[in-house]
Design an enzyme around this catalytic site. Structure first.
Site, PDB file in Angstrom:
ATOM      1  N   GLU A 232      18.239  16.621  -7.447  1.00 52.55           N
ATOM      2  CA  GLU A 232      18.581  17.548  -6.366  1.00 52.55           C
ATOM      3  C   GLU A 232      19.489  16.862  -5.350  1.00 52.55           C
ATOM      4  OE1 GLU A 232      15.073  20.517  -5.463  1.00 52.55           O
ATOM      5  OE2 GLU A 232      14.309  18.451  -5.565  1.00 52.55           O
TER       6      GLU A 232
ATOM      7  N   LYS B 109      15.946  28.881  -1.543  1.00 52.81           N
ATOM      8  CA  LYS B 109      16.451  27.854  -2.449  1.00 52.81           C
ATOM      9  C   LYS B 109      16.365  28.406  -3.868  1.00 52.81           C
ATOM     10  CE  LYS B 109      15.673  22.989  -3.578  1.00 52.81           C
ATOM     11  NZ  LYS B 109      14.896  21.793  -3.219  1.00 52.81           N
TER      12      LYS B 109
ATOM     13  N   ILE C 108      12.777  21.949   2.467  1.00 54.19           N
ATOM     14  CA  ILE C 108      13.486  22.989   3.214  1.00 54.19           C
ATOM     15  C   ILE C 108      12.713  23.381   4.466  1.00 54.19           C
ATOM     16  CG2 ILE C 108      14.869  23.841   1.282  1.00 54.19           C
ATOM     17  CD1 ILE C 108      12.869  26.127   0.924  1.00 54.19           C
ATOM     18  N   GLU C 109      11.419  23.098   4.487  1.00 48.17           N
ATOM     19  CA  GLU C 109      10.632  23.324   5.694  1.00 48.17           C
ATOM     20  C   GLU C 109      11.140  22.444   6.839  1.00 48.17           C
ATOM     21  OE1 GLU C 109       9.543  22.883   2.623  1.00 48.17           O
ATOM     22  OE2 GLU C 109       7.662  23.948   2.257  1.00 48.17           O
TER      23      GLU C 109
ATOM     24  N   TYR D 264      27.175  34.276  18.348  1.00 44.92           N
ATOM     25  CA  TYR D 264      26.661  34.090  16.997  1.00 44.92           C
ATOM     26  C   TYR D 264      27.603  33.246  16.158  1.00 44.92           C
ATOM     27  CZ  TYR D 264      28.899  38.758  16.808  1.00 44.92           C
ATOM     28  OH  TYR D 264      29.728  39.829  16.972  1.00 44.92           O
TER      29      TYR D 264
END
Length: 119
Positions: free
Chosen positions: A21, A99, A72-73, A53
């Protein structure tokens, strides 16, 4: 209060636990919803009186592309905390990260985490 949303931000990152990864990378998708006092922000019709934004988008993509995380947390928490620190009008951040290239032996579209952080 109201929401400013940016949906389906796509970034290519090198995040993950496994060496493959980190070497090969993968696409992530990010949705963000910012709780802001819209009833007072839009009264003057000036960008300087609200949350841009475009700037939030840049903040999110820079963090996702330039930093490497195993989870990813962790990425989601870093983005959320940075938004609260940089954009003082934002009261709450709701963030989802998806993901797709997940090393799980099974059939599914993606994995997704969601975090909500408030002042």
């Amino acid at each position: 209060m109201g929401l400013i949303k940016i949906n389906n931000i796509q970034v290519y990152t090198y995040n993950g636990v496994l060496p493959e990864e980190n070497r090969l990378g993968q696409r992530l998708e990010i949705d963000v919803a910012l709780t802001v006092p819209i009833e007072t922000l839009g009264t003057q019709d000036k960008l300087s009186q609200t949350v841009s934004y475009a700037e939030v988008y840049t903040t999110i993509t820079e963090i996702a592309k330039t930093r490497q995380y195993q989870l990813i947390e962790s990425l989601a928490n870093q983005i959320s905390q940075t938004i609260l620190a940089q954009y003082h009008l934002v009261e709450k951040v709701q963030l989802r990260v998806r993901k797709y290239s997940v090393p799980i032996a099974g059939i599914f579209d993606n994995v997704e985490i969601e975090v909500q952080v408030s002042r």
